[in-house]
Write a protein that holds these residues in place. Structure first.
Motif, PDB file in Angstrom:
ATOM      1  N   THR A   1       0.850  -1.193   0.000  1.00  0.00           N
ATOM      2  CA  THR A   1       0.000   0.000   0.000  1.00  0.00           C
ATOM      3  C   THR A   1       0.884   1.241   0.000  1.00  0.00           C
ATOM      4  OG1 THR A   1      -0.146   0.158   2.417  1.00  0.00           O
ATOM      5  CG2 THR A   1      -1.813  -1.214   1.291  1.00  0.00           C
TER       6      THR A   1
ATOM      7  N   GLU B   1      -5.743   2.812   2.700  1.00  0.00           N
ATOM      8  CA  GLU B   1      -5.774   1.952   1.514  1.00  0.00           C
ATOM      9  C   GLU B   1      -6.151   0.550   1.972  1.00  0.00           C
ATOM     10  OE1 GLU B   1      -3.034   0.689  -2.296  1.00  0.00           O
ATOM     11  OE2 GLU B   1      -2.410   2.356  -1.021  1.00  0.00           O
TER      12      GLU B   1
ATOM     13  N   THR C   1      -6.717  -2.987   5.891  1.00  0.00           N
ATOM     14  CA  THR C   1      -6.741  -1.559   5.632  1.00  0.00           C
ATOM     15  C   THR C   1      -5.610  -0.905   6.420  1.00  0.00           C
ATOM     16  OG1 THR C   1      -9.132  -1.603   5.316  1.00  0.00           O
ATOM     17  CG2 THR C   1      -8.131   0.555   5.730  1.00  0.00           C
TER      18      THR C   1
END
Length: 86
Positions: free
Chosen positions: A10, A71, A81
């Motif tokens: 991410t 993200e 996340t």
């Protein structure tokens, strides 16, 4: 996927200290509540890595309102996340 891999895939700062938060076993609204409580105690530069069983769609607007970037990536084990100060 573990926290280190989540940071790598991410846009979250991958050299930041992390707080892992596994909310997969919690029913709504506990995942959002626990995440927001964790974020309230977050130090600048820290990243929260939340492990959930689904994308936290209702959390996203709250993150944006509080000035966090995030993200989400999905794999077979969890929806992960990463959340950090924007």
């Amino acid at each position: 996927m573990d926290a280190t891999e989540a940071l790598r895939v991410t846009d979250a700062p991958d050299d930041a200290p992390t707080r892992e938060l596994d909310v997969r076993s919690l029913g709504p609204p506990k995942p959002m509540t626990e995440t927001l409580e964790t974020l309230a105690a977050l130090d600048d530069g820290e990243v929260v890595v939340q492990f959930n069983d689904r994308a936290p769609e209702f959390l996203y607007p709250k993150l944006e309102d509080r000035g966090f970037a995030y993200e989400t990536v999905e794999n077979d084990d969890a929806t992960v996340t990463t959340i950090w100060h924007a």
